[in-house]
Design an enzyme around this catalytic site. Structure first.
Site, PDB file in Angstrom:
ATOM      1  CG  ASP A 148     -54.763 -17.374  58.916  1.00 37.52           C
ATOM      2  OD1 ASP A 148     -54.366 -16.694  59.888  1.00 37.52           O
ATOM      3  OD2 ASP A 148     -55.864 -17.200  58.358  1.00 37.52           O
ATOM      4  CG  PHE A 149     -51.292 -16.789  64.827  1.00 42.76           C
ATOM      5  CD1 PHE A 149     -50.528 -17.636  65.614  1.00 42.76           C
ATOM      6  CD2 PHE A 149     -52.198 -15.933  65.451  1.00 42.76           C
ATOM      7  CE1 PHE A 149     -50.667 -17.650  67.001  1.00 42.76           C
ATOM      8  CE2 PHE A 149     -52.337 -15.929  66.829  1.00 42.76           C
ATOM      9  CZ  PHE A 149     -51.568 -16.787  67.606  1.00 42.76           C
ATOM     10  N   PRO A 196     -42.391  -9.097  57.474  1.00 46.29           N
ATOM     11  CG  PRO A 196     -40.915  -7.471  56.630  1.00 46.29           C
ATOM     12  CD  PRO A 196     -42.266  -7.624  57.273  1.00 46.29           C
ATOM     13  N   GLY A 197     -40.348  -9.960  59.144  1.00 52.41           N
ATOM     14  CA  GLY A 197     -39.474 -10.570  60.132  1.00 52.41           C
ATOM     15  C   GLY A 197     -38.635  -9.634  60.969  1.00 52.41           C
ATOM     16  CB  SER A 198     -38.373  -5.963  61.284  1.00 52.69           C
ATOM     17  OG  SER A 198     -39.715  -5.623  61.565  1.00 52.69           O
ATOM     18  CD1 TRP A 199     -41.368  -5.587  65.191  1.00 51.68           C
ATOM     19  CD2 TRP A 199     -42.804  -6.496  66.650  1.00 51.68           C
ATOM     20  NE1 TRP A 199     -42.156  -4.578  65.666  1.00 51.68           N
ATOM     21  CE2 TRP A 199     -43.049  -5.107  66.562  1.00 51.68           C
ATOM     22  CE3 TRP A 199     -43.580  -7.270  67.491  1.00 51.68           C
ATOM     23  CZ2 TRP A 199     -44.051  -4.480  67.310  1.00 51.68           C
ATOM     24  CZ3 TRP A 199     -44.588  -6.654  68.235  1.00 51.68           C
ATOM     25  CH2 TRP A 199     -44.807  -5.270  68.147  1.00 51.68           C
ATOM     26  CE  LYS A 226     -50.066  -3.411  63.673  1.00 52.99           C
ATOM     27  NZ  LYS A 226     -49.128  -3.108  62.550  1.00 52.99           N
ATOM     28  CG  ASP A 262     -47.201 -13.104  58.326  1.00 49.97           C
ATOM     29  OD1 ASP A 262     -47.205 -12.119  59.092  1.00 49.97           O
ATOM     30  OD2 ASP A 262     -47.863 -13.128  57.269  1.00 49.97           O
ATOM     31  CG  ASP A 269     -46.385  -5.251  64.142  1.00 47.50           C
ATOM     32  OD1 ASP A 269     -47.138  -4.365  64.595  1.00 47.50           O
ATOM     33  OD2 ASP A 269     -45.558  -5.027  63.231  1.00 47.50           O
TER      34      ASP A 269
END
Length: 248
Positions: free
Chosen positions: A134-135, A88-91, A199, A117, A159
């Site tokens: 989609d990346f 959701p955007g924390s990084w 990750k 994302d 991530d």
């Protein structure tokens, strides 16, 4: 700003032992599926979830990046960063602050952060956000490069994780495939000496991924931040010193 950054780093280091009062468990979970009950109990017992709300991060994973950055100095003002699988955007929030992408630190260079994302990402001040794309597709990666307008990237971070099937080997292979997509993208857009962080979940192919990354970067370090849940098999590979691609 320096004081605020120090405070966030302290939280990342000490949140597990800081004596945070955990929220009370609900008395009545009847009617919920067992998996839902377990998830809710885990969320309520997790101090990082509460801290994320207090610090206005979108999810607890922010503290993983904060800790890794404190240990390894990955992000700094003026850097250009691409966050793959950002929802959701924390990084992205952490990257915006540490690179000064909003320009709030007048005495420091202004960075650039691009987040993408396949899920929707609500706007984040200081970041160029690409949601519902989609990346792993060439179209998505071309859109990122178009926004970069020829600028090379200092840090590509991923991530990304696939939806878990419950079949350990299949899940491992799926996250490995995502790691290679992120790596190939990083090799194309990164400047010399750039960093790459990705990750993985434990499994037989993890060492192969590490060895392949090492072909293009000077060092590769395996990190498992304190915010990683005990039952999780996740780890992060941090590659530093991109060697560049040889032509011909």
């Amino acid at each position: 700003m320096a004081t605020a950054c120090a405070r966030l780093s302290m939280i990342a280091r000490r949140v597990c032992t800081s004596g945070v009062t955990r929220r009370e468990m609900p008395n009545n979970l009847k009617g919920r599926k067992t998996s839902s009950q377990l998830w809710l109990r885990r969320q309520l017992a997790d101090p990082y979830v509460e801290k994320a709300k207090i610090e206005k991060y979108r999810c607890r994973s922010a503290f993983k990046l904060l800790e890794m950055n404190e240990r390894c100095g990955i992000l700094s003002p003026g850097m250009t960063v691409v966050d793959c699988g950002a929802a959701p955007g924390s990084w992205t929030q952490v990257a915006v602050y540490l690179t000064n992408a909003e320009g709030k630190q007048d005495d420091k260079p202004v960075g650039k952060v691009v987040a993408i994302d396949k899920l929707q990402i609500y706007p984040i001040d200081g970041a160029f956000v690409i949601g519902n794309m989609d990346f792993t597709t060439l179209q998505a990666q071309e859109k990122i490069r178009k926004h970069l307008a020829g600028s090379s990237v200092d840090v590509v971070m991923s991530d990304m994780a696939p939806n878990a099937t419950g079949v350990k080997e299949m899940d491992h292979q799926n996250i490995v495939a995502l790691a290679y997509v992120a790596l190939r993208f990083a090799l194309v857009v990164s400047k010399p000496e750039a960093s790459f962080i990705v990750k993985l979940w434990d499994g037989g192919a993890a060492k192969n991924v590490e060895d392949d990354i090492r072909k293009f970067y000077k060092t590769v370090k395996v990190l498992r931040p304190g915010a990683t849940r005990t039952e999780s098999s996740e780890k992060f590979l941090l590659a530093r010193g991109f060697k560049g691609l040889k032509v011909g």
